[in-house]
Design an enzyme around this catalytic site. Structure first.
Site, PDB file in Angstrom:
ATOM      1  N   ARG A 190       0.987  -1.254  -0.123  1.00  0.00           N
ATOM      2  CA  ARG A 190       0.027  -0.081   0.090  1.00  0.00           C
ATOM      3  C   ARG A 190       0.933   1.181  -0.038  1.00  0.00           C
ATOM      4  O   ARG A 190       1.650   1.785   1.112  1.00  0.00           O
ATOM      5  CB  ARG A 190      -0.886   0.027   1.236  1.00  0.00           C
ATOM      6  N   ARG A 211       1.377  -6.248  -9.591  1.00  0.00           N
ATOM      7  CA  ARG A 211       1.413  -5.817  -8.335  1.00  0.00           C
ATOM      8  C   ARG A 211       1.973  -6.619  -7.152  1.00  0.00           C
ATOM      9  O   ARG A 211       2.249  -6.599  -6.188  1.00  0.00           O
ATOM     10  CB  ARG A 211       0.708  -4.549  -7.773  1.00  0.00           C
ATOM     11  N   HIS A 262       0.604   3.935 -10.358  1.00  0.00           N
ATOM     12  CA  HIS A 262      -0.456   4.347  -9.420  1.00  0.00           C
ATOM     13  C   HIS A 262       0.444   4.924  -8.253  1.00  0.00           C
ATOM     14  O   HIS A 262       0.335   4.836  -7.016  1.00  0.00           O
ATOM     15  CB  HIS A 262      -1.038   3.054  -8.863  1.00  0.00           C
ATOM     16  N   ASP A 279     -11.782  10.616  -6.527  1.00  0.00           N
ATOM     17  CA  ASP A 279     -11.526   9.463  -7.430  1.00  0.00           C
ATOM     18  C   ASP A 279     -11.859   9.468  -8.817  1.00  0.00           C
ATOM     19  O   ASP A 279     -13.175   9.285  -9.222  1.00  0.00           O
ATOM     20  CB  ASP A 279     -12.058   7.857  -6.780  1.00  0.00           C
ATOM     21  N   GLU A 305      -1.747   9.490 -11.014  1.00  0.00           N
ATOM     22  CA  GLU A 305      -1.222   8.032 -11.494  1.00  0.00           C
ATOM     23  C   GLU A 305      -1.372   8.608 -13.324  1.00  0.00           C
ATOM     24  O   GLU A 305      -2.031   8.839 -13.979  1.00  0.00           O
ATOM     25  CB  GLU A 305      -2.375   7.041 -11.308  1.00  0.00           C
TER      26      GLU A 305
END
Ligand code: TA6
Length: 293
Positions: free
Chosen positions: A67, A93, A162, A207, A265
């Site tokens: 994270r 990832r 990201h 977002d 990102e």
């Protein structure tokens, strides 16, 4: 790429949180890169200190995403379009990359990490590919994720670098560079919203998936610095902060950590996904730097 023995002046192969990692140093800057997900979790410069944010609650384990830092979202972004059993943001990832070596280039050190398709990857993504990730550390952090289609059919994929930027307080920062761009708002569900404000300020969960190729800056008055996110061959920019409630719902994200980060990102997602013919390659690049304000 020149194969690097264990340690060189610019590259140290170490273990961190029980996982193999690289510490890269050049021009007074330093980065930490895990082979797990080819995940850069830290980039600091002599002048500005740490530019990336990583959660104190992050997992460091097989099958789990780290994270913070710069997760590599590939070969899909967000939820998989058809299969609910597959993880968000793809498998890159949570997959171990191979370290192919590193070398000095000018005042930077460049490390290459590679992921080649396998029976496991084909189970989720029925294509053959080679993904090459170049991590360049110097006065700026340059990340280039290149995909080569080594199969016989057209390959379509999404990708996002990201990036979690470190900020003093997301409620005080100003993001610029997206004025005039349209975005899909994943909080309200609206799509094709036009960003009219020159300056974006954060006052709640954000977002947004923008259609934009532009440079984005994040001005942080408390730290007297401006973070700069440049990019090439990327048609999508994602901006994210989970705010209070979503932060609470994430086990690997501290309840009080949301003010310390904002994601900007460099991506190619949705209608901008990459269509790669056989033997073709495409590279998506982001460059993270800072300047004093
Ligand atoms: O890039 C923004 C986003 O897609 C958000 O929707 C949010 O879910 C974030 O990624 C984090 O996703 P993750 O799967 O890492 O929890």
């Amino acid at each position: 790429m020149q194969s690097a023995p264990g340690h060189t002046r610019h590259t140290e192969q170490i273990e961190a949180h029980g996982l193999p990692a690289l510490r890269l140093r050049a021009s007074g800057s330093e980065a930490l890169v895990y082979l797990h997900g080819a995940h850069v979790t830290s980039f600091s410069t002599a002048e500005h200190g740490e530019l990336l944010w990583t959660s104190a609650h992050s997992h460091y384990a097989a099958g789990k995403a780290i994270r913070g830092g710069v997760p590599l979202c590939f070969p899909w972004f967000g939820a998989h379009a058809a299969r609910k059993d597959l993880p968000a943001h793809g498998f890159a990832r949570t997959t171990s990359f191979v370290f192919d070596g590193s070398e000095e280039r000018g005042d930077s050190v460049v490390a290459q990490l590679t992921l080649v398709s396998s029976p496991e990857t084909r189970g989720a993504f029925p294509h053959d590919f080679v993904a090459r990730y170049q991590v360049s550390v110097g006065r700026e952090l340059k990340l280039s994720f290149e995909v080569e289609n080594t199969g016989a059919d057209m390959l379509a994929y999404e990708v996002a670098l990201h990036t979690y930027l470190a900020v003093s307080d997301v409620r005080q920062v100003v993001l610029e560079g997206l004025s005039g761009a349209s975005y899909d708002d994943k909080v309200s569900g609206q799509s094709g919203v036009l960003q009219t404000d020159e300056k974006l300020r954060f006052a709640g969960e954000t977002d947004r998936v923008y259609t934009s190729t532009a440079r984005v800056t994040v001005s942080d008055p408390e730290r007297r610095r401006r973070l700069i996110v440049d990019k090439t061959a990327s048609a999508t920019t994602v901006v994210w902060n989970p705010w209070v409630d979503k932060a609470r719902r994430m086990a690997d994200f501290g309840d009080d950590e949301w003010p310390q980060m904002v994601c900007v990102e460099a991506a190619n997602a949705g209608s901008h996904r990459i269509q790669l013919p056989t033997a073709a390659r495409h590279g998506t690049t982001t460059i993270i730097s800072a300047e004093t304000t």
